[in-house]
Structure formats: structure tokens, C-alpha cells
Motif scaffolding. Structure first.
Motif, PDB file in Angstrom:
ATOM      1  N   HIS A   1      38.331  47.977  46.024  1.00  0.00           N
ATOM      2  CA  HIS A   1      38.284  47.523  44.634  1.00  0.00           C
ATOM      3  C   HIS A   1      38.801  46.091  44.528  1.00  0.00           C
ATOM      4  N   PHE A   2      39.925  45.782  45.197  1.00  0.00           N
ATOM      5  CA  PHE A   2      40.474  44.429  45.154  1.00  0.00           C
ATOM      6  C   PHE A   2      39.479  43.425  45.739  1.00  0.00           C
ATOM      7  N   GLU A   3      38.847  43.805  46.850  1.00  0.00           N
ATOM      8  CA  GLU A   3      37.906  42.902  47.510  1.00  0.00           C
ATOM      9  C   GLU A   3      36.698  42.618  46.626  1.00  0.00           C
ATOM     10  N   CYS A   4      36.086  43.670  46.088  1.00  0.00           N
ATOM     11  CA  CYS A   4      34.847  43.496  45.326  1.00  0.00           C
ATOM     12  C   CYS A   4      35.093  42.881  43.949  1.00  0.00           C
ATOM     13  N   CYS A   5      36.158  43.297  43.297  1.00  0.00           N
ATOM     14  CA  CYS A   5      36.360  42.917  41.898  1.00  0.00           C
ATOM     15  C   CYS A   5      37.196  41.652  41.719  1.00  0.00           C
ATOM     16  N   TYR A   6      38.000  41.291  42.708  1.00  0.00           N
ATOM     17  CA  TYR A   6      38.877  40.132  42.563  1.00  0.00           C
ATOM     18  C   TYR A   6      38.563  39.033  43.578  1.00  0.00           C
ATOM     19  N   TYR A   7      38.658  39.350  44.863  1.00  0.00           N
ATOM     20  CA  TYR A   7      38.551  38.305  45.868  1.00  0.00           C
ATOM     21  C   TYR A   7      37.142  37.719  45.954  1.00  0.00           C
ATOM     22  N   GLN A   8      36.130  38.561  45.820  1.00  0.00           N
ATOM     23  CA  GLN A   8      34.766  38.031  45.824  1.00  0.00           C
ATOM     24  C   GLN A   8      34.518  37.147  44.604  1.00  0.00           C
ATOM     25  N   GLY A   9      35.096  37.522  43.480  1.00  0.00           N
ATOM     26  CA  GLY A   9      34.962  36.702  42.272  1.00  0.00           C
ATOM     27  C   GLY A   9      35.629  35.350  42.422  1.00  0.00           C
ATOM     28  N   ILE A  10      36.827  35.343  43.021  1.00  0.00           N
ATOM     29  CA  ILE A  10      37.526  34.074  43.248  1.00  0.00           C
ATOM     30  C   ILE A  10      36.701  33.166  44.164  1.00  0.00           C
ATOM     31  N   GLU A  11      36.169  33.724  45.234  1.00  0.00           N
ATOM     32  CA  GLU A  11      35.350  32.924  46.147  1.00  0.00           C
ATOM     33  C   GLU A  11      34.126  32.351  45.435  1.00  0.00           C
ATOM     34  N   PHE A  12      33.500  33.149  44.590  1.00  0.00           N
ATOM     35  CA  PHE A  12      32.324  32.704  43.844  1.00  0.00           C
ATOM     36  C   PHE A  12      32.677  31.534  42.926  1.00  0.00           C
ATOM     37  N   CYS A  13      33.813  31.620  42.244  1.00  0.00           N
ATOM     38  CA  CYS A  13      34.250  30.538  41.366  1.00  0.00           C
ATOM     39  C   CYS A  13      34.528  29.260  42.144  1.00  0.00           C
ATOM     40  N   ILE A  14      35.155  29.387  43.300  1.00  0.00           N
ATOM     41  CA  ILE A  14      35.449  28.207  44.113  1.00  0.00           C
ATOM     42  C   ILE A  14      34.154  27.554  44.584  1.00  0.00           C
ATOM     43  N   GLU A  15      33.218  28.368  45.042  1.00  0.00           N
ATOM     44  CA  GLU A  15      31.948  27.839  45.534  1.00  0.00           C
ATOM     45  C   GLU A  15      31.171  27.118  44.435  1.00  0.00           C
ATOM     46  N   ARG A  16      31.227  27.620  43.217  1.00  0.00           N
ATOM     47  CA  ARG A  16      30.423  27.073  42.108  1.00  0.00           C
ATOM     48  C   ARG A  16      31.226  26.183  41.165  1.00  0.00           C
ATOM     49  N   ASN A  17      32.487  25.984  41.500  1.00  0.00           N
ATOM     50  CA  ASN A  17      33.360  25.143  40.668  1.00  0.00           C
ATOM     51  C   ASN A  17      33.430  25.677  39.228  1.00  0.00           C
ATOM     52  N   ILE A  18      33.560  26.974  39.099  1.00  0.00           N
ATOM     53  CA  ILE A  18      33.732  27.617  37.799  1.00  0.00           C
ATOM     54  C   ILE A  18      35.218  27.621  37.464  1.00  0.00           C
ATOM     55  N   ALA A  19      35.552  27.241  36.233  1.00  0.00           N
ATOM     56  CA  ALA A  19      36.941  26.923  35.893  1.00  0.00           C
ATOM     57  C   ALA A  19      37.854  28.128  35.818  1.00  0.00           C
ATOM     58  N   LYS A  20      37.351  29.270  35.349  1.00  0.00           N
ATOM     59  CA  LYS A  20      38.242  30.423  35.204  1.00  0.00           C
ATOM     60  C   LYS A  20      37.493  31.726  35.432  1.00  0.00           C
ATOM     61  N   PHE A  21      38.276  32.753  35.702  1.00  0.00           N
ATOM     62  CA  PHE A  21      37.753  34.072  36.059  1.00  0.00           C
ATOM     63  C   PHE A  21      38.548  35.106  35.289  1.00  0.00           C
ATOM     64  N   ASN A  22      37.855  35.820  34.399  1.00  0.00           N
ATOM     65  CA  ASN A  22      38.439  36.913  33.637  1.00  0.00           C
ATOM     66  C   ASN A  22      37.977  38.225  34.276  1.00  0.00           C
ATOM     67  N   PRO A  23      38.872  38.941  34.972  1.00  0.00           N
ATOM     68  CA  PRO A  23      38.445  40.134  35.704  1.00  0.00           C
ATOM     69  C   PRO A  23      38.447  41.410  34.863  1.00  0.00           C
ATOM     70  N   GLY A  24      38.757  41.304  33.569  1.00  0.00           N
ATOM     71  CA  GLY A  24      38.832  42.499  32.733  1.00  0.00           C
ATOM     72  C   GLY A  24      40.232  42.682  32.186  1.00  0.00           C
ATOM     73  N   THR A  25      40.380  43.638  31.311  1.00  0.00           N
ATOM     74  CA  THR A  25      41.643  43.809  30.600  1.00  0.00           C
ATOM     75  C   THR A  25      42.626  44.663  31.396  1.00  0.00           C
ATOM     76  N   GLN A  26      43.913  44.513  31.067  1.00  0.00           N
ATOM     77  CA  GLN A  26      45.020  45.300  31.632  1.00  0.00           C
ATOM     78  C   GLN A  26      45.162  45.079  33.149  1.00  0.00           C
ATOM     79  N   GLY A  27      46.100  45.766  33.770  1.00  0.00           N
ATOM     80  CA  GLY A  27      46.239  45.731  35.205  1.00  0.00           C
ATOM     81  C   GLY A  27      47.241  44.744  35.760  1.00  0.00           C
TER      82      GLY A  27
END
Length: 387
Positions: A304-330
Motif C-alpha cells: 500500500h505504501f509503495e503503490c499509494c505514496y512512493y509511486q506518487g512521489i516519484e511521478f510528481c518528481i518526474e513531472r515537476n508537479i508541485a504537490k501530492f494529496n494522497p487522500g484524507t486522514q492517516g
């Protein structure tokens, strides 16, 4: 029903189709994919809202001199599910006094706890001038339709402050979001962690690969019908296991957004022995990535951490996307570098006594939320020099 107030005319619509895609998208221009006609239309035509869902469209179209100049996505609600701003205690208090809390009126993106524009206006509209007229009109509609209250959910901070100035009580909540500070790679990002937390993240990612898991990211034309069907199976199975139902969103909804919004979607798929076993679906534009839906057919440590968080962070870095909202709570997101931020809602109740009681409740709650946010900030994994 169309009502007038000097300069402005207000028309409430029981489906987004009555407004039409051209008018809607012209006024929603520049806002997130969640605000676009295609996303909201898919919710309605797929049966995810409307019907027996408890979300009845009541979208507001604002005219100035007979010209459409603003839209506000609105829903009559017969329950409080799928909102992520919790008012069940308020509903219970109403019930104890023998008063109906439902239906209520909500401006929100259904099932989507993502801050964004709610009131979308043509640039020639003076928001400061419009707001008091609009708030008065909405309160009049509460009386006409027997609704208890109006709720603005996940509103942008400046808009929330303006609403607060017009007797729409401001409520705080905390989400955890990731911010791209021009990292060159995931490894570069981890150099800003303290040593212990950096090792922990690397260990989590290594554990996934040593279990024979391969993870891929797909977007655009790669989002085939076959991939959509697999994702929906994961989504449905996870909801069945956790909540005993298939999930709020229908397969038809996902089919439609895979077709109409594929350029704004990113799908992560995890494979074991070349067979897909889990997936996570994200929505993005040039400004923000939002992690929205996840499901797995097999339990794998740290997947879950890999698919929902780390892959998203890598995608943002690659595309120079400013922020990543992974969902509420947690709170578990904090140790992975997701920072606590405020999100805002505003509320106005028709009955003065209940409105004043809720106002007192929110004032006390906001103090607690501030303390919670301050404590969460102390748990971030970054080196002190980076804070």
C-alpha cells in the motif's frame, strides 16, 4: 427554479446536463479535473450520485444581465456519507430535539476530499459583491425546500475566509500532503530525511521488491478497458472486505472517466509473477496529483505504501508537479514526508439556536485541531535544518 436579485439571477438545476458541457467548462476553466464537466457528469450518469445514492444534484448557475457568469456544484443530501467532513454528531443532536437535519445542502465534489474551487466565476464578476447576495439566496432556498443547513466542503482558504465574514462558520481539519521542493529524484528526496527515517523508507521499498513484486505506472492511452476492469475488481474487493459493500462508485463511472479523462489519470499496477495483484488510481493536472482509489487482491507487506505514496512521489518528481494529496486522514503518512496542512469548510444552519451551538462547537474543535497539527509537525522525518 429561477430567482432574481437585482444584478444577478440564480437558477438551480437538478442535473449537470441541464447546464451543459460548454457553459460548465467555460466557467470551470483552469480548475482541477474534479471540477470539470466530464468528472461530475460521469458521477451522475453512472448512478454514483442521484437516484438512491443520497446525493441529489442541485447545481447553481448564476447569471449577470442574462449571461452565465458562475457555477456552484450543489447537492441535496439525505445522509452525511462520502463527504469526509464529519457532522454526524450534529445530525444526532437534531434527532434528539425531534428536528430533521436531512435533507441538507452541500457544495462539494462527491467522495472527493480535495480542496479546490467551489464557486467558479467569470473574471468580470466581483466576488466580494456577489457573495452576500449568494449567501442570502441559498438561505432562502433552505426554507423553500425544507433543508436544514448549507455546507461548503474543502474550500480554498481565501474563499473560506470570505464566507466566514458572511456568517458561514469556518471549520478546520488537517490533511497530510507532500510538497515538491525541486527534488531531482526519489533518492534526492530521501537525502533530506534524518538517517533513521531514511533507512526505514528504503527498507519498506526493498521489502516489496524482495517479495517478487514489480510496480508499473500507466497513464494516457495506456489506460485500456482491460486495465480499468482489473482496477475496478481491486477497488470492489477491497470495499467488500473493509465495508461489506462494492464501494460508492460504480464500474460505469470508472469506464467513463477512463474514456473521457484518461489524460488526467495515472494508474499504478503491482504485479507478482507477472500477474496483476493490486492497483491505485490517481487524478492529476500540472499543479497537483491526487491519490484517490486503491485496491488489492492479495495482502503484501508495505505494498500500500509503495503503490499509494512512493509511486506518487516519484511521478510528481518526474513531472515537476508541485504537490501530492494522497487522500484524507492517516498519521502514518507523516513519517513518509507528508506534511500536515489545514483544510477548510464553512457551515450555516437555518435555525439560529443550532447555528450558535455549532459555532461554539467549531470554535473549541478548531483549538484542538491547531494543537493536533502542531504535534504532527514534530513527527516529520526531515532533518532539523530542513524544517
Amino acid at each position: 427554479m429561477s430567482l432574481s436579485n437585482s444584478k444577478y439571477t440564480f437558477k438551480f438545476n437538478t442535473s449537470i446536463e441541464k447546464i451543459g458541457q460548454t457553459v460548465w467548462d467555460d466557467l470551470a476553466n483552469g480548475n482541477s479535473p474534479f471540477c470539470q464537466y466530464s468528472f461530475l457528469h460521469a458521477l451522475e450518469t453512472s448512478g454514483s450520485v442521484g437516484g438512491k445514492s443520497g446525493w441529489q444534484p442541485f447545481h447553481l448557475l448564476i447569471y449577470q444581465n442574462s449571461e452565465p457568469v458562475g457555477i456552484l456544484p450543489l447537492y441535496k443530501k439525505n445522509h452525511s456519507y462520502g463527504e469526509y467532513v464529519f457532522d454526524f454528531a450534529w445530525a444526532n443532536t437534531y434527532r434528539q430535539y425531534g428536528v430533521n437535519y436531512y435533507p441538507k445542502l452541500v457544495t462539494a465534489i462527491p467522495f472527493t476530499p480535495v480542496t479546490g474551487a467551489r464557486l467558479m466565476l467569470d473574471i468580470k464578476v466581483d466576488k466580494q459583491q456577489l457573495l452576500p447576495v449568494l449567501c442570502k439566496e441559498i438561505m432562502a432556498q433552505l426554507a423553500v425546500y425544507g433543508m436544514s443547513s448549507m455546507h461548503w466542503l474543502f474550500v480554498e482558504q481565501d474563499m473560506s475566509q470570505l464566507l466566514h465574514e458572511h456568517s458561514q462558520v469556518q471549520r478546520h481539519a488537517v490533511q497530510f500532503q507532500w510538497f515538491n521542493r525541486q527534488y531531482s529524484s526519489f533518492e534526492d528526496y530521501l537525502t533530506y530525511f534524518n538517517s533513521r527515517k531514511r533507512k526505514s523508507v528504503k527498507k519498506e521499498r526493498l521489502k516489496v521488491t524482495t517479495q517478487g513484486i514489480k510496480v508499473v505506472r500507466l497513464h494516457g492511452e495506456d489506460l485500456t478497458s482491460e486495465k480499468m476492469h482489473f482496477f475496478y475488481d481491486c477497488y470492489k474487493q477491497t470495499y467488500l472486505k473493509r465495508s461489506g459493500h462494492d464501494g460508492y462508485l460504480t464500474e460505469a463511472f470508472f469506464q467513463q472517466i477512463f474514456r473521457d479523462l484518461h489524460h488526467n489519470l495515472m494508474l499504478v499496477i503491482a504485479l507478482k509473477d507477472n500477474q496483476p495483484i493490486a492497483s491505485a488510481l490517481f487524478v492529476f493536472d500540472q499543479n497537483q496529483l491526487c491519490g484517490r482509489y486503491w485496491g488489492a487482491l492479495e495482502d503484501i507487506d508495505n505494498l500500500h505504501f509503495e503503490c499509494c505514496y512512493y509511486q506518487g512521489i516519484e511521478f510528481c518528481i518526474e513531472r515537476n508537479i508541485a504537490k501530492f494529496n494522497p487522500g484524507t486522514q492517516g498519521e502514518h503518512k507523516i513519517l513518509r514526508g507528508f506534511e500536515p496542512i489545514y483544510c477548510y469548510s464553512n457551515h450555516s444552519l437555518k435555525e439560529l439556536a443550532f447555528h450558535e451551538a455549532v459555532e461554539r462547537f467549531i470554535e473549541q474543535e478548531n483549538t484542538q485541531i491547531e494543537e493536533y497539527k502542531n504535534n504532527a509537525e514534530k513527527l516529520l522525518p526531515f532533518k532539523r535544518s530542513e524544517l
